[in-house]
Design a protein around this motif. Structure first.
Motif, PDB file in Angstrom:
ATOM      1  N   VAL A 153      22.820  28.840 -39.746  1.00 49.08           N
ATOM      2  CA  VAL A 153      22.569  29.528 -38.466  1.00 49.08           C
ATOM      3  C   VAL A 153      21.792  28.621 -37.537  1.00 49.08           C
ATOM      4  O   VAL A 153      22.127  28.458 -36.358  1.00 49.08           O
ATOM      5  CB  VAL A 153      21.794  30.845 -38.724  1.00 49.08           C
ATOM      6  N   LYS A 154      20.757  27.969 -38.071  1.00 44.63           N
ATOM      7  CA  LYS A 154      19.922  27.112 -37.225  1.00 44.63           C
ATOM      8  C   LYS A 154      20.702  25.889 -36.762  1.00 44.63           C
ATOM      9  O   LYS A 154      20.517  25.412 -35.636  1.00 44.63           O
ATOM     10  CB  LYS A 154      18.673  26.687 -37.996  1.00 44.63           C
ATOM     11  N   ARG A 156      23.892  25.774 -36.205  1.00 47.64           N
ATOM     12  CA  ARG A 156      24.796  26.208 -35.135  1.00 47.64           C
ATOM     13  C   ARG A 156      24.035  26.382 -33.817  1.00 47.64           C
ATOM     14  O   ARG A 156      24.552  26.053 -32.750  1.00 47.64           O
ATOM     15  CB  ARG A 156      25.466  27.538 -35.516  1.00 47.64           C
ATOM     16  N   ASN A 157      22.826  26.900 -33.889  1.00 45.48           N
ATOM     17  CA  ASN A 157      22.008  27.034 -32.679  1.00 45.48           C
ATOM     18  C   ASN A 157      21.710  25.665 -32.073  1.00 45.48           C
ATOM     19  O   ASN A 157      21.693  25.488 -30.861  1.00 45.48           O
ATOM     20  CB  ASN A 157      20.684  27.733 -33.001  1.00 45.48           C
ATOM     21  N   ALA A 160      24.769  24.411 -30.349  1.00 50.74           N
ATOM     22  CA  ALA A 160      24.982  25.135 -29.085  1.00 50.74           C
ATOM     23  C   ALA A 160      24.007  24.651 -28.014  1.00 50.74           C
ATOM     24  O   ALA A 160      24.387  24.456 -26.857  1.00 50.74           O
ATOM     25  CB  ALA A 160      24.807  26.631 -29.323  1.00 50.74           C
TER      26      ALA A 160
ATOM     27  N   VAL B  31      24.829  33.133 -32.387  1.00 54.09           N
ATOM     28  CA  VAL B  31      24.473  31.784 -31.922  1.00 54.09           C
ATOM     29  C   VAL B  31      23.592  31.930 -30.693  1.00 54.09           C
ATOM     30  O   VAL B  31      23.986  32.552 -29.703  1.00 54.09           O
ATOM     31  CB  VAL B  31      25.724  30.961 -31.584  1.00 54.09           C
ATOM     32  N   VAL B  32      22.393  31.400 -30.791  1.00 57.22           N
ATOM     33  CA  VAL B  32      21.434  31.458 -29.676  1.00 57.22           C
ATOM     34  C   VAL B  32      21.130  30.025 -29.252  1.00 57.22           C
ATOM     35  O   VAL B  32      20.800  29.194 -30.099  1.00 57.22           O
ATOM     36  CB  VAL B  32      20.137  32.172 -30.114  1.00 57.22           C
ATOM     37  N   TYR B  67      12.130  31.516 -36.089  1.00 53.22           N
ATOM     38  CA  TYR B  67      11.571  30.293 -35.501  1.00 53.22           C
ATOM     39  C   TYR B  67      10.048  30.302 -35.419  1.00 53.22           C
ATOM     40  O   TYR B  67       9.457  29.331 -34.969  1.00 53.22           O
ATOM     41  CB  TYR B  67      12.171  30.065 -34.106  1.00 53.22           C
TER      42      TYR B  67
END
Lengths: 271, 204
Positions: A153-154, A156-157, A160, B31-32, B67
């Motif tokens: 997930v990280k 992919r972030n 992006a 997705v961020v 985070y």
């Protein structure tokens, strides 16, 4: 009528006396500088003093907001002002302010593939291997898979964020490299879901089998598993055991873990 | 004179969220992206491009848990693109909207300076990228109004044409020099030159 006529001169005299007494104050030069107070002893706006209290009476308020104010006569303002003539502080310029220190452990750094350039260069984006295969993921525990999911997930972030930076800043090429990297990450994530779904199905089947198994206690009270004697004379039980053994073969050592993982996967699937 | 009271010092923003969501999400698939702030934006603000189904509380919890970034407040808005046509004369449609959120951070965060120098941008092949972009834009403009033909002088002169005209000029110069040496035939040569130049420009 006669009485009013006789009164008039005396009133006039009284007025003159009153006004003459006030004129003395005008001779003082210091007072000239100050705002002049109202000097007439009687109101010259007698009509305004009339009270009209009966229902439907006209409003009695002073329609002239600035009545009595004059720059020539130095009257000053009628109302008190809510401000002073003190000098106001000036804000500092942005450049003059001290630079802001960013925490090197700030969580937002995790969004950047590269702290200096923000966007990763296509060459660096290309430096990746293949995705995790389902065969490799099958042997992993739920904790491992969960951790790997969050790594994905990280990542992919990060990809992006780099893509936005590259496109907004018109930095150049690198889209296809980033997409290639993203594809591999997504394949890994798909593998994780695949493995967890497999485990969930295995758990469902195990529950079905356990319902008819005399060795397993699904009520939640007491011992869950009570194995029978190794050597059993009765035929019927022996056949059931053989069936269970056949089923357990491929599942292997995971049997103990399956229920908890299955539940977690069930929740995740719902979301 | 009244003495002015000193203004209260601007303190660090304090996290206001008292509690976070209770629903557990094990495998979120969102997705961020973190976006570069505008030039004069405060370092206490961070802009994110988020999925459309996200809400403020989602982003707050996401940043907190994934985070370890604390926020005091979150603002959100949606950028809706203009309707577009598929192909040239195809049906109208509206491209997917993009949700943006601006988080007010407890700890300030300053972005590194954007890359400007050609040497730094070489990794992305910036020069070729720009050239290509320019050409594509010109092509798109041409396709948009095909009836509008640009004037000759608006077009770039090809290299071969340039060199040809230079060679012609050189020839003329030589001829002029020779004519001067002879003294009498200057006029005729000048006439010839004029003709030649006319022809030259006509060819272009």
């Amino acid at each position: 009528m006669a009485s009013s006529a006789s009164i008039r001169p005396s009133l006039g005299a009284a007025f003159t006396r009153l006004t003459s007494s006030n004129t003395t104050s005008r001779r003082i030069p210091l007072l000239l500088l100050l705002p002049i107070q109202q000097t007439a002893p009687l109101s010259t706006t007698s009509s305004l003093l009339k009270r009209h209290t009966y229902p439907g009476a006209r409003s009695n308020k002073d329609m002239s907001k600035n009545r009595g104010q004059s720059a020539l006569r130095r009257t000053g303002l009628r109302w008190r002002l809510s401000m002073s003539d003190e000098p106001l502080p000036k804000p500092k310029r942005r450049e003059e302010l001290p630079p802001i220190e960013v925490d090197p452990d700030h969580g937002l750094w995790d969004f950047f593939p590269n702290r200096e350039t923000v966007a990763a260069a296509p060459e660096d984006d290309m430096k990746h291997g293949r995705a995790w295969m389902v065969e490799e993921l099958r042997g992993k525990s739920w904790e491992d898979l969960h951790k790997l999911w969050w790594v994905c997930v990280k990542e992919r972030n990060r990809i992006a964020t780099a893509a936005w930076e590259r496109e907004r800043g018109k930095m150049g090429f690198g889209k296809s490299e980033a997409q290639g990297r993203d594809r591999e990450v997504r394949i890994t994530m798909r593998g994780i879901k695949h493995v967890l779904t497999e485990r969930f199905y295995a758990w469902e089947d195990a529950v079905k089998l356990a319902e008819n198994d005399p060795e397993v206690n699904l009520s939640g009270k007491g011992k869950a598993f009570t194995p029978k004697e190794y050597l059993e004379e009765e035929e019927g039980v022996a056949v059931e055991e053989v069936g269970l053994k056949d089923f357990r073969g491929p599942v292997g050592g995971e049997a103990a873990e399956v229920p908890s993982e299955g539940k977690a996967q069930g929740e995740a699937a719902r979301l | 004179m009244l003495s002015i009271k000193p203004l209260p010092r601007i303190t660090e923003p304090v996290q206001r969220w008292k509690r976070f969501g209770e629903k557990q999400l094990f495998l979120p698939n969102h997705v961020v992206a973190l976006l570069r702030p505008k030039p004069k934006q405060s370092p206490h603000l961070a802009t994110f491009a988020v999925p459309l189904q996200f809400n403020k509380l989602d982003l707050r919890d996401y940043l907190h848990h994934a985070y370890d970034v604390e926020t005091t407040a979150i603002r959100s808005f949606i950028n809706q693109p203009k309707p577009e046509r598929k192909n040239k004369n195809g049906p109208w449609y509206r491209p997917r909207a993009q949700k943006m959120m601006i988080a007010e951070l407890v700890k300030p965060f300053v972005w590194p300076e954007p890359l400007k120098e050609a040497e730094e941008l070489k990794q992305w092949d910036h020069e070729m990228f720009q050239k290509l972009q320019k050409e594509r834009r010109a092509q798109a403009k041409k396709q948009k109004n095909p009836k509008k033909v640009p004037l000759r002088r608006a077009l770039a002169v090809p290299d071969d044409q340039k060199s040809l005209s230079e060679q012609a000029k050189e020839l003329l110069r030589q001829a002029k020099a020779e004519a001067k040496a002879r003294g009498e035939k200057v006029k005729e040569v000048e006439v010839e030159k004029k003709k030649e130049t006319k022809l030259d420009s006509g060819d272009i």
